[in-house]
Design an enzyme around this catalytic site. Structure first.
Site, PDB file in Angstrom:
ATOM      1  N   CYS A 110       6.137 -43.441 -43.592  1.00 17.73           N
ATOM      2  CA  CYS A 110       5.038 -43.073 -42.695  1.00 17.73           C
ATOM      3  C   CYS A 110       4.618 -41.614 -42.877  1.00 17.73           C
ATOM      4  O   CYS A 110       5.428 -40.710 -42.754  1.00 17.73           O
ATOM      5  CB  CYS A 110       5.473 -43.301 -41.256  1.00 17.73           C
ATOM      6  SG  CYS A 110       4.168 -42.934 -40.081  1.00 17.73           S
ATOM      7  N   PHE A 169      10.322 -45.696 -39.642  1.00 17.18           N
ATOM      8  CA  PHE A 169       9.158 -45.171 -40.361  1.00 17.18           C
ATOM      9  C   PHE A 169       9.199 -45.506 -41.847  1.00 17.18           C
ATOM     10  O   PHE A 169       8.524 -44.880 -42.656  1.00 17.18           O
ATOM     11  CB  PHE A 169       9.057 -43.650 -40.165  1.00 17.18           C
ATOM     12  CG  PHE A 169       8.782 -43.250 -38.735  1.00 17.18           C
ATOM     13  CD1 PHE A 169       7.499 -43.339 -38.199  1.00 17.18           C
ATOM     14  CD2 PHE A 169       9.807 -42.805 -37.902  1.00 17.18           C
ATOM     15  CE1 PHE A 169       7.235 -42.988 -36.880  1.00 17.18           C
ATOM     16  CE2 PHE A 169       9.557 -42.449 -36.574  1.00 17.18           C
ATOM     17  CZ  PHE A 169       8.262 -42.538 -36.060  1.00 17.18           C
ATOM     18  N   THR A 206       1.046 -48.531 -33.531  1.00 12.47           N
ATOM     19  CA  THR A 206       2.495 -48.367 -33.497  1.00 12.47           C
ATOM     20  C   THR A 206       2.940 -47.327 -32.457  1.00 12.47           C
ATOM     21  O   THR A 206       3.924 -47.538 -31.755  1.00 12.47           O
ATOM     22  CB  THR A 206       2.994 -47.899 -34.875  1.00 12.47           C
ATOM     23  OG1 THR A 206       2.084 -46.893 -35.345  1.00 12.47           O
ATOM     24  CG2 THR A 206       3.038 -49.038 -35.855  1.00 12.47           C
TER      25      THR A 206
HETATM   26 MN1  MNH Z   1       2.887 -45.036 -39.870  1.00 17.57          MN
HETATM   27  C1  MNH Z   1       3.311 -45.985 -43.144  1.00 17.57           C
HETATM   28  C2  MNH Z   1       5.636 -46.869 -38.980  1.00 17.57           C
HETATM   29  C3  MNH Z   1       2.642 -43.807 -36.681  1.00 17.57           C
HETATM   30  C4  MNH Z   1      -0.081 -43.518 -40.680  1.00 17.57           C
HETATM   31  N1  MNH Z   1       4.212 -46.235 -40.872  1.00 17.57           N
HETATM   32  C5  MNH Z   1       4.246 -46.461 -42.239  1.00 17.57           C
HETATM   33  C6  MNH Z   1       5.390 -47.276 -42.561  1.00 17.57           C
HETATM   34  C7  MNH Z   1       6.025 -47.541 -41.385  1.00 17.57           C
HETATM   35  C8  MNH Z   1       5.306 -46.871 -40.319  1.00 17.57           C
HETATM   36  C9  MNH Z   1       7.293 -48.383 -41.204  1.00 17.57           C
HETATM   37  C10 MNH Z   1       5.812 -47.744 -43.956  1.00 17.57           C
HETATM   38  C11 MNH Z   1       5.304 -49.137 -44.252  1.00 17.57           C
HETATM   39  C12 MNH Z   1       5.783 -49.710 -45.567  1.00 17.57           C
HETATM   40  O1  MNH Z   1       6.760 -49.241 -46.153  1.00 17.57           O
HETATM   41  O2  MNH Z   1       5.168 -50.694 -46.010  1.00 17.57           O
HETATM   42  N2  MNH Z   1       3.932 -45.332 -38.113  1.00 17.57           N
HETATM   43  C13 MNH Z   1       5.037 -46.118 -37.981  1.00 17.57           C
HETATM   44  C14 MNH Z   1       5.501 -46.013 -36.609  1.00 17.57           C
HETATM   45  C15 MNH Z   1       4.663 -45.126 -35.970  1.00 17.57           C
HETATM   46  C16 MNH Z   1       3.666 -44.703 -36.930  1.00 17.57           C
HETATM   47  C17 MNH Z   1       6.711 -46.753 -36.046  1.00 17.57           C
HETATM   48  C18 MNH Z   1       4.662 -44.616 -34.555  1.00 17.57           C
HETATM   49  C19 MNH Z   1       5.690 -44.648 -33.725  1.00 17.57           C
HETATM   50  N3  MNH Z   1       1.517 -43.886 -38.842  1.00 17.57           N
HETATM   51  C20 MNH Z   1       1.640 -43.425 -37.556  1.00 17.57           C
HETATM   52  C21 MNH Z   1       0.563 -42.514 -37.270  1.00 17.57           C
HETATM   53  C22 MNH Z   1      -0.208 -42.433 -38.400  1.00 17.57           C
HETATM   54  C23 MNH Z   1       0.389 -43.302 -39.394  1.00 17.57           C
HETATM   55  C24 MNH Z   1       0.373 -41.789 -35.948  1.00 17.57           C
HETATM   56  C25 MNH Z   1      -1.439 -41.610 -38.668  1.00 17.57           C
HETATM   57  C26 MNH Z   1      -1.885 -40.624 -37.921  1.00 17.57           C
HETATM   58  N4  MNH Z   1       1.803 -44.827 -41.580  1.00 17.57           N
HETATM   59  C27 MNH Z   1       0.588 -44.186 -41.679  1.00 17.57           C
HETATM   60  C28 MNH Z   1       0.125 -44.266 -43.060  1.00 17.57           C
HETATM   61  C29 MNH Z   1       1.102 -44.962 -43.783  1.00 17.57           C
HETATM   62  C30 MNH Z   1       2.155 -45.303 -42.806  1.00 17.57           C
HETATM   63  C31 MNH Z   1      -1.182 -43.685 -43.584  1.00 17.57           C
HETATM   64  C32 MNH Z   1       1.101 -45.287 -45.275  1.00 17.57           C
HETATM   65  C33 MNH Z   1       1.688 -44.114 -46.037  1.00 17.57           C
HETATM   66  C34 MNH Z   1       1.679 -44.311 -47.541  1.00 17.57           C
HETATM   67  O3  MNH Z   1       2.093 -45.375 -48.030  1.00 17.57           O
HETATM   68  O4  MNH Z   1       1.259 -43.384 -48.232  1.00 17.57           O
END
Ligand code: MNH
Length: 389
Positions: free
Chosen positions: A363, A356, A227
Site C-alpha cells: 500500500c 497493507f 479500506t
Molecule cells: Mn492501499 C495497495 C490495503 C489505504 C492506495 N492497499 C494496497 C494493498 C493493500 C492495501 C493490502 C496491496 C494489494 C496487493 O498486494 O494486491 N490500503 C490498504 C488498507 C488501507 C489502505 C488496509 C487503509 C486502512 N490505500 C489506502 C489509501 C490509499 C491507498 C488511503 C491512497 C490514498 N493502496 C493504494 C494504492 C495501492 C494500494 C495506490 C497500489 C500500490 C501499488 O501497487 O503500487
C-alpha cells in the site's frame, strides 16, 4: 481449493508468508479478480502489471507525495474533514438520532481523499445518502467479483450493460475532478493531481499520459477511501465493546487536550497518539479491510521449502487467518491493543501482520490512512461517549 473452476492455492502460514515476501523470488500477482477490476481501473497503480511501464512511472512520480513528511501537507485538510464528522455527530445528537458509523466514515474518507488528493469536494456530509460515486464503485467491485463465478453459456448482457453505465459514471466523476483543475496554474499544486499533471519522472523525465492520470484518479478514489473507512468502523466497534481499551484512549487524548471542547490537533500531536494507533493496528489485525493479496513465483521454486510452485503460479495470502496464527498467542480472537507496543512488535516477525500487503507493491497510502484515521479516532473519543445501541 477448486475455486470458480480454477485451482487456487491459499496460505496463512507465517513461514510461507515470510517466504512469499521475498522480493527476489516472488512478486505481486494480478489474478482473475484484479483483471476484472482492470475493466474500470486499467493500468492504475493498484491493478497494473509489474512490468507495465506505467506502474514504475506512476510509482516513482507519486512516491514523494506519500512519504511520511507529506502528511504535514494533508494535515489541515484531514482536520477540516474530521471537523465535518464532529459537526454531523453533534447534529445527530441534538436530534436524538443514533449515528450511522460506517456511512459517516465513508463520507469522511471520500471527502478526505477528494480534497487532499485532488482539491475536489464531494461534500458528502451535505447529502442524505453517500455520494453516488460510492454506490457505483461498490456495484463495479461486485460485478468484478461476480464475474469470477460465471458459468459459460449464461447470458450476462444485462449485468454487463449495468456495469458499463456504472464505470462510465465513475469516469465522468473523474473527468469533473480533472476538469475543475484544467486551465489553472498547476505549478504550485502539491497534491496528487498537481503532481500527476506536471511532474516528470525523476530519472527519465517522462510524464503520465491523460488516460493513465484518469486511471490513477479512479484508483485513488477507490483505494483511498473504502479500506480506511472500514478500518475506522471496526476500530470504533472494538472500542465500544472493550471499555478498558477505550479508557486508555481517553487517557491519551486527555493528556493532550484535557477538557478543551474543540481541540484542533496539530500534525505533531497526531504522532503522539501512540496508543490510539495501536487500537487501529489491532482492529486491522482482527478485521483487515483488504483481506487478501496474491503473489506469484518468479521462477520454479519450493514455497516454505516444501510446496512446489511453477513459475507464474499464484498463491493468495489470507490476512484474517495469518493474523490469528500461533505467533499471536493462544487467544487470537481477543481485541488487545497491547499486541502493538513497540516491545511486542520488536519481538514478533514483521510478516505476522500484513494488512497493507508486502514489498514494492504494498500500500502506497499507509501513512495517509493512519494519519487521517488516528486523528479522527482520537477526536471522536475525546468528544463523545460511545454507546453500543
Ligand atoms: Mn492501499 C495497495 C490495503 C489505504 C492506495 N492497499 C494496497 C494493498 C493493500 C492495501 C493490502 C496491496 C494489494 C496487493 O498486494 O494486491 N490500503 C490498504 C488498507 C488501507 C489502505 C488496509 C487503509 C486502512 N490505500 C489506502 C489509501 C490509499 C491507498 C488511503 C491512497 C490514498 N493502496 C493504494 C494504492 C495501492 C494500494 C495506490 C497500489 C500500490 C501499488 O501497487 O503500487
Amino acid at each position: 481449493r477448486r475455486l470458480h473452476g480454477r485451482d487456487a492455492l491459499f496460505t496463512a502460514d507465517l513461514e510461507m508468508v515470510a517466504d512469499l515476501a521475498d522480493e527476489k523470488r516472488f512478486a505481486k500477482h494480478v489474478g482473475p479478480a484484479l483483471e476484472n477490476v482492470r475493466e474500470f481501473a486499467a493500468d492504475g497503480l493498484f491493478t497494473a502489471y509489474n512490468d507495465e511501464p506505467n506502474w514504475a512511472r506512476a510509482h516513482d512520480i507519486l512516491m514523494p507525495a506519500f512519504a511520511l513528511g507529506s502528511m504535514r501537507t494533508y494535515h489541515p485538510v484531514m482536520l477540516k474533514v474530521a471537523q465535518r464528522v464532529l459537526a454531523s455527530w453533534d447534529r445527530d445528537a441534538r436530534d436524538g438520532q443514533p449515528v450511522n458509523v460506517p456511512d459517516d466514515m465513508t463520507r469522511m474518507t471520500l471527502d478526505t481523499i477528494g480534497l487532499a488528493g485532488f482539491g475536489y469536494d464531494f461534500g458528502s456530509f451535505e447529502r442524505a445518502e453517500p455520494h453516488p460515486f460510492v454506490e457505483s464503485m461498490v456495484r463495479c467491485l461486485e460485478w468484478s467479483m461476480n464475474r469470477l463465478a460465471r458459468v459459460p453459456g449464461q447470458d450476462h448482457s444485462a449485468a454487463d450493460a449495468a456495469f458499463r453505465d456504472d464505470s462510465d459514471y465513475l469516469a465522468q466523476v473523474v473527468d469533473d475532478v480533472i476538469a475543475s483543475r484544467a486551465g489553472t496554474d498547476q505549478r504550485d499544486a502539491e497534491d496528487l493531481l498537481g503532481l500527476m499533471l506536471t511532474a516528470e519522472h525523476p530519472k527519465d523525465g517522462s510524464t503520465l499520459d491523460a488516460a493513465n492520470i484518469r486511471n490513477q484518479v479512479i484508483t485513488f478514489l477507490i483505494a483511498g477511501h473504502e479500506t480506511t473507512s472500514g478500518a475506522m468502523s471496526f476500530a470504533l466497534y472494538c472500542l465500544a465493546k472493550h471499555p478498558t481499551a477505550l479508557r486508555l484512549v481517553q487517557r491519551e487524548v486527555d493528556e493532550l487536550w484535557g477538557d478543551q471542547a474543540d481541540p484542533e490537533p496539530t500534525y505533531d500531536e497526531v504522532g503522539k497518539l501512540t496508543y490510539t494507533r495501536q487500537v487501529l493496528n489491532e482492529a486491522l489485525r482482527l478485521w483487515p479491510t483488504a483481506a487478501a493479496f496474491s503473489r506469484h513465483a518468479i521462477e520454479d521454486t519450493l514455497l516454505g521449502g516444501r510446496i512446489p510452485l511453477r513459475a507464474g503460479q499464484p498463491v493468495t495470502v489470507l490476512a484474517p487467518m495469518l493474523h490469528r496464527q500461533p505467533v499471536w498467542g493462544d487467544n487470537p480472537e481477543l481485541f488487545d491493543p497491547s499486541r502493538f507496543t513497540p516491545e511486542a512488535e520488536a519481538a514478533r516477525s514483521v510478516h505476522a501482520f500484513k494488512p497493507f500487503g508486502t514489498g514494492e507493491r504494498a500500500c502506497i497510502g499507509r501513512q495517509f490512512a493512519l494519519h487521517e484515521a488516528t486523528m479522527l479516532l482520537a477526536m471522536l473519543v475525546h468528544r463523545y461517549r460511545l454507546q453500543d445501541h
